[in-house]
Design an enzyme around this catalytic site. Structure first.
Site, mmCIF file in Angstrom:
data_model
loop_
_atom_site.group_PDB
_atom_site.id
_atom_site.type_symbol
_atom_site.label_atom_id
_atom_site.label_comp_id
_atom_site.label_asym_id
_atom_site.label_seq_id
_atom_site.Cartn_x
_atom_site.Cartn_y
_atom_site.Cartn_z
ATOM 1 N N LYS A 1 0.846 -1.200 0.000
ATOM 2 C CA LYS A 1 0.000 0.000 0.000
ATOM 3 C C LYS A 1 0.880 1.249 0.000
ATOM 4 O O LYS A 1 1.924 1.274 0.656
ATOM 5 C CB LYS A 1 -0.901 -0.029 1.241
ATOM 6 C CG LYS A 1 -1.939 1.077 1.318
ATOM 7 C CD LYS A 1 -2.847 0.884 2.529
ATOM 8 C CE LYS A 1 -3.899 1.979 2.642
ATOM 9 N NZ LYS A 1 -4.799 1.768 3.813
ATOM 10 N N SER B 1 -9.696 1.742 2.832
ATOM 11 C CA SER B 1 -8.855 2.549 1.964
ATOM 12 C C SER B 1 -7.767 1.768 1.235
ATOM 13 O O SER B 1 -7.177 2.281 0.288
ATOM 14 C CB SER B 1 -8.192 3.638 2.795
ATOM 15 O OG SER B 1 -7.291 3.057 3.741
ATOM 16 N N SER C 1 -9.845 -0.634 7.043
ATOM 17 C CA SER C 1 -9.277 -0.509 5.701
ATOM 18 C C SER C 1 -8.586 -1.742 5.137
ATOM 19 O O SER C 1 -8.222 -1.753 3.958
ATOM 20 C CB SER C 1 -8.313 0.662 5.647
ATOM 21 O OG SER C 1 -9.044 1.853 5.557
HETATM 22 N N1 GLN Z 1 -13.026 3.959 6.299
HETATM 23 C C1 GLN Z 1 -12.466 4.356 7.544
HETATM 24 C C2 GLN Z 1 -12.090 5.814 7.488
HETATM 25 O O1 GLN Z 1 -12.348 6.423 6.515
HETATM 26 C C3 GLN Z 1 -11.291 3.487 7.870
HETATM 27 C C4 GLN Z 1 -10.007 3.935 7.290
HETATM 28 C C5 GLN Z 1 -8.848 3.063 7.597
HETATM 29 O O2 GLN Z 1 -8.989 2.005 8.205
HETATM 30 N N2 GLN Z 1 -7.672 3.522 7.210
HETATM 31 O O3 GLN Z 1 -11.529 6.353 8.390
#
Ligand code: GLN
Length: 493
Positions: free
Chosen positions: A81, A156, A180
């Protein structure tokens, strides 16, 4: 034979390489060709490190020829990532702010991957600074879901999930602050694992919310995910929150057996908002676990329903502090044509950050301001404690918990882009786990509306290996993780 390499697991690829049945250069070239064939439809990568991948592969071939020891991931392509540092490679975090930034060191997990003989093939697309659940917050275009390229892959860690699902790489690294890793794994039909907070070093991960962030693996089966986890996990003096516990050694018995294992089903996770077909797949998964000998009983986590609200105070607060460093002085983008340094900060941040990032910086700065601190930030921290205590209480009785990973399947691109609250709700089942710092894995448990559904299993703190054993047992008697997404069979190869 190369035509089939991309369908193999990490374990199989490593075995073929170690036995000398295929060279590392052949593997690297086959996977780079696969990336090239699929990328136009998937857009999972922000940077492909073709040259260094082939270079690594040459070194691996030379090592093998010389009879030197080969690591447990020798010859296995891995994608990382784009918020995890790979020395000498551009690292954007999905943001214009860092569009041209080349990072000068390796994250600890990347160092360990390299030492294990992995071939790093590139950096994957993501929501900007890991804020999002759809991939649509990337400043560089949205990754597609290989099950339906008109739908989001989740986020994400969108590119990591999509590339593993589409058989572009067998393994990928993601980060999980509120879901994420698990949520995109569920939406793309693969395995995603968030380890216990502190088990995997965060050194070299661009911080989103430091008290919640955790790095973890994506794979198509639990066995591969456990292999990657056992390499990246373990104490690291470079991360002050790294736990001084022995590196895990996940072991898998020859036969799946869950006799005597007690699973709890927190009723709050099966209520309002869950798609009926998703719920049906979960019920079937419960029956499968019972067939393996597990005992399943309902339980309650009453404060989890406030988890989402508490998270959206704590996360912006920490993120606004972590992102303060992007000021045009130290890293990345710097605005031009400015009168003074104050204007330079403002213009740099206005140009460099996207919508969602700005929204959260403003919320975070607000909830930390002295006149409302007690009302929001302190309250959210109190809720966090109550959420964590609920888990401690149920874990006195149960070995693991069963919930949906995501209440819904992948949604159409664009459908929720202007509706942040609805997008936030996608993580309603994953966020409480981060608040409590526990390990959780998402495994494919079937299809709803023709799209993958994920089963989330939540484990006890630092009992990650045991949790993975439960997930492995489930996969031994199910076939969902073997079903190929349409993108893999239509056109290309
Ligand atoms: N979707 C969640 C957010 O927007 C989780 C993001 C993540 O785990 N990096 O914060």
């Amino acid at each position: 034979m190369h035509d089939a390499l991309y369908n193999l697991s990490a374990t199989e690829l490593n075995r073929l390489f170690v036995r000398g049945q295929v060279s590392a250069v052949e593997i690297a070239e086959a996977f780079l060709a696969r990336i090239e064939a699929v990328e136009p439809r998937l857009h999972a990568f922000l940077t492909v490190t073709a040259d260094s991948a082939v270079e690594t592969a040459r070194e691996l071939d030379a090592k093998r020829a010389a009879g030197e020891p080969l690591g447990p991931l020798a010859g296995v392509p891995v994608a990382v990532k784009d918020n995890v540092a790979v020395d000498g490679v551009r690292m954007t975090c999905g943001s214009k702010m860092l569009a041209e930034y080349v990072i000068p060191y390796d994250a600890t997990v990347v160092r360990r991957l390299k030492d294990a003989g992995a071939i790093i093939v590139g950096k994957t697309n993501m929501d900007e600074f890991a804020m999002g659940s759809s991939g649509e917050n990337s400043a560089f275009g949205t990754t597609r879901n290989p099950w339906d390229t008109a739908r989001v892959p989740g986020g994400s860690s969108s590119g990591s999930a999509a590339s593993v699902a589409a058989r572009v790489v067998p393994l990928a690294i993601g980060s999980d602050t509120g879901g994420s890793i698990r949520q995109p794994a569920a939406l793309t039909g693969i395995v995603g694992f968030k380890p216990t907070y502190g088990y995997v070093s965060r050194y070299g991960l661009a911080a989103l919310a430091s008290s919640l962030d955790q790095i973890g693996p994506f794979a198509r089966d639990v066995h591969d995910a456990a292999r990657l986890f056992s390499i990246i996990a373990g104490y690291d003096p470079l991360d002050s929150t790294s736990a001084d516990v022995p590196a895990p050694q996940p072991e898998f018995p020859s036969e799946p057996d869950l006799k005597g294992v007690r699973f709890g089903m927190p009723r709050e996770y099966f209520g309002e908002g869950i798609d009926a077909e998703v719920k049906a797949r979960l019920d079937e998964a419960v029956a499968t676990l019972q067939d393996l000998g597990a005992e399943v009983e309902e339980c309650s986590l009453p404060h989890s329903k406030y988890g989402l609200q508490a998270y959206y105070v704590i996360l912006p607060a920490e993120a606004s502090a972590n992102l303060a460093r992007f000021d045009g002085v130290r890293y990345g983008h710097r605005a031009k044509d400015v009168a003074d340094v104050a204007e330079m900060y403002v213009k740099t941040r206005t140009e460099g950050f996207g919508h969602e990032v700005k929204r959260r910086i403003m919320i975070g700065t607000y909830v930390l301001s002295s006149d409302v601190y007690d009302k929001y930030y302190k309250k959210a921290q109190q809720i966090r404690t109550l959420v964590a205590r609920d888990f401690d209480r149920v874990f006195e009785e149960f070995d693991a918990l069963i919930t949906p990973t995501s209440p819904e399947v992948a949604w159409p691109l664009g459908e929720r882009h202007d509706d942040p609250i609805r997008t936030y709700a996608a993580d309603v089942c994953t966020i409480p786990v981060n608040l409590a710092g526990l390990p959780a894995v998402s495994v494919p448990c079937g299809f709803a509306h023709g799209l993958p559904v994920g089963l989330q299993l939540v484990g006890k703190r630092f009992e990650d290996s045991r949790l993975l054993q439960f997930a492995w047992a489930y996969q031994q008697v199910t076939e969902f993780h073997k079903v190929q997404p349409p993108l893999n069979t239509e056109g290309g190869r």
